[in-house]
Scaffold this motif. Structure first.
Motif, PDB file in Angstrom:
ATOM      1  N   ALA A 126      75.914  43.396  32.097  1.00 29.58           N
ATOM      2  CA  ALA A 126      76.200  41.875  32.384  1.00 29.58           C
ATOM      3  C   ALA A 126      76.025  40.961  31.152  1.00 29.58           C
ATOM      4  O   ALA A 126      74.981  40.999  30.581  1.00 29.58           O
ATOM      5  CB  ALA A 126      75.231  41.531  33.494  1.00 29.58           C
ATOM      6  N   PHE A 127      76.897  40.078  30.959  1.00 31.08           N
ATOM      7  CA  PHE A 127      76.852  39.010  30.182  1.00 31.08           C
ATOM      8  C   PHE A 127      76.003  38.108  30.302  1.00 31.08           C
ATOM      9  O   PHE A 127      75.932  37.611  31.675  1.00 31.08           O
ATOM     10  CB  PHE A 127      78.254  38.320  29.770  1.00 31.08           C
ATOM     11  N   ASN A 128      75.208  37.430  29.524  1.00 29.85           N
ATOM     12  CA  ASN A 128      74.551  36.045  29.629  1.00 29.85           C
ATOM     13  C   ASN A 128      75.393  34.890  30.430  1.00 29.85           C
ATOM     14  O   ASN A 128      75.179  34.184  31.262  1.00 29.85           O
ATOM     15  CB  ASN A 128      73.812  35.595  28.671  1.00 29.85           C
ATOM     16  N   PRO A 155      70.759  41.695  31.237  1.00 32.71           N
ATOM     17  CA  PRO A 155      71.752  40.851  30.603  1.00 32.71           C
ATOM     18  C   PRO A 155      71.725  40.818  29.227  1.00 32.71           C
ATOM     19  O   PRO A 155      70.611  40.544  28.645  1.00 32.71           O
ATOM     20  CB  PRO A 155      71.755  39.506  31.544  1.00 32.71           C
ATOM     21  N   ILE A 156      72.706  40.720  28.441  1.00 38.94           N
ATOM     22  CA  ILE A 156      73.076  40.732  27.190  1.00 38.94           C
ATOM     23  C   ILE A 156      73.695  39.450  26.743  1.00 38.94           C
ATOM     24  O   ILE A 156      74.681  39.096  27.137  1.00 38.94           O
ATOM     25  CB  ILE A 156      73.747  42.021  26.694  1.00 38.94           C
ATOM     26  N   ASP A 157      73.077  38.974  25.415  1.00 41.44           N
ATOM     27  CA  ASP A 157      73.720  37.673  24.828  1.00 41.44           C
ATOM     28  C   ASP A 157      75.107  38.415  24.104  1.00 41.44           C
ATOM     29  O   ASP A 157      74.861  39.277  23.377  1.00 41.44           O
ATOM     30  CB  ASP A 157      72.860  37.038  23.728  1.00 41.44           C
ATOM     31  N   GLU A 158      76.169  37.602  24.341  1.00 42.64           N
ATOM     32  CA  GLU A 158      77.435  38.214  23.612  1.00 42.64           C
ATOM     33  C   GLU A 158      77.336  38.172  22.198  1.00 42.64           C
ATOM     34  O   GLU A 158      77.840  38.961  21.520  1.00 42.64           O
ATOM     35  CB  GLU A 158      78.296  36.941  24.201  1.00 42.64           C
ATOM     36  N   GLY A 233      84.280  45.312  41.764  1.00 40.02           N
ATOM     37  CA  GLY A 233      83.619  45.729  40.533  1.00 40.02           C
ATOM     38  C   GLY A 233      82.226  45.116  40.612  1.00 40.02           C
ATOM     39  O   GLY A 233      81.315  45.737  40.192  1.00 40.02           O
ATOM     40  N   VAL A 234      82.319  43.547  40.354  1.00 39.71           N
ATOM     41  CA  VAL A 234      81.186  42.952  40.208  1.00 39.71           C
ATOM     42  C   VAL A 234      79.892  43.319  41.318  1.00 39.71           C
ATOM     43  O   VAL A 234      78.870  43.588  41.054  1.00 39.71           O
ATOM     44  CB  VAL A 234      81.462  41.372  40.022  1.00 39.71           C
ATOM     45  N   LEU A 235      80.569  43.029  42.477  1.00 35.54           N
ATOM     46  CA  LEU A 235      79.762  43.351  43.562  1.00 35.54           C
ATOM     47  C   LEU A 235      79.179  44.781  43.748  1.00 35.54           C
ATOM     48  O   LEU A 235      78.010  45.191  43.959  1.00 35.54           O
ATOM     49  CB  LEU A 235      80.204  43.052  45.020  1.00 35.54           C
TER      50      LEU A 235
END
Length: 278
Positions: A126-128, A155-158, A233-235
């Protein structure tokens, strides 16, 4: 010369800065060159799903969302131009069974591998910036409503994705990213409530998290215009992370030589997006 597709996107834009800082020549495709606002030294080209500006290009960054149905054309043309590496922005959801986003990206990855070109598949979670979807609720009601409150993700910083992508492009001849598919993550595992807490600290506003059912979340996202396969996909990603917490990946540290950025720091930098004065 390095070709960046999706040049104004969350990953493409910091990737350009990374390459320029390394002294590289950059060519960028975008759907709206007139408003791209890219640095003067970048060669900006109108995006075209059928023809790609590959003359003199050593390696290509591919954001699938930016090239539509153009992947096969890009791969064919890249091979004709002796491109030395294709760096594909994929997703860690490829490892989630039955996830439609993961299945879509797994198919894209296979097409890249079948092309015979050297490759790197980047698989972030997941992106920040995904949390910007909460901004309206936060500004108007001081609440975040979301399903799967116990899901644990990293979550990751882009900018950290961009830094790894930059190294994959710049070291295209021989390195540990050759024909590799590293999973990328932020430095810590967080729940949605943890992220809400960090946004509250960044904005100085008292916020609360309310868990809603997956069905209610799905309806809300579809009504907001999110494609059904993306919603599922997200869920599915968050449902999976409820029972299989994300593992923090060492790749950003190993490739860039520094720890990935914390979500709390990202929230502080983007506090204005969640502020009532925005």
């Amino acid at each position: 010369m390095y070709l960046i597709t999706g040049a104004t996107g969350n990953v493409g834009r910091p990737l350009i800065d990374h390459l320029l800082a390394a002294g590289a020549q950059v060519r960028a495709t975008t759907r709206r060159p007139a408003t791209a606002a890219l640095p003067d030294q970048v060669e900006v080209v109108q995006a075209d799903e059928t023809a790609f500006p590959l003359d003199g290009v050593r390696a290509v960054f591919v954001n699938p969302a930016a090239i539509g149905n153009g992947l096969d054309a890009l791969l064919t043309q890249a091979k004709a131009h002796d491109v030395r590496r294709v760096v594909l922005l994929s997703t860690s959801a490829v490892a989630v069974p039955g996830n439609p986003i993961g299945e879509h990206h797994r198919e894209l990855e296979q097409r890249v591998m079948d092309s015979g070109l050297p490759w790197t598949m980047l698989r972030p979670g997941a992106f920040n910036s995904n949390t910007l979807a909460w901004a309206t609720e936060i500004r108007t009601e001081q609440v975040v409503r979301a399903p799967y409150g116990e899901a644990r993700i990293a979550p990751i910083d882009e900018r950290d994705i961009a830094a790894v992508a930059g190294e994959a492009l710049l070291s295209h001849d021989t390195d540990r990213l050759h024909n590799a598919a590293p999973v990328l993550s932020g430095p810590e595992v967080l729940t949605t409530a943890d992220q809400v807490r960090d946004i509250a600290a960044a904005t100085g506003v008292s916020l609360r998290f309310e868990e809603v059912s997956p069905e209610a979340a799905r309806q809300s996202m579809v009504e907001a215009g999110v494609p059904a396969f993306a919603v599922d996909g997200v869920l599915g990603y968050y449902a999976h992370a409820t029972h299989h917490p994300t593992t923090v990946s060492p790749v950003v540290q190993e490739i860039t030589g520094r720890a990935p950025r914390r979500f709390a720091d990202w929230a502080a930098e983007h506090a204005a997006a969640f502020s009532t004065t925005h």
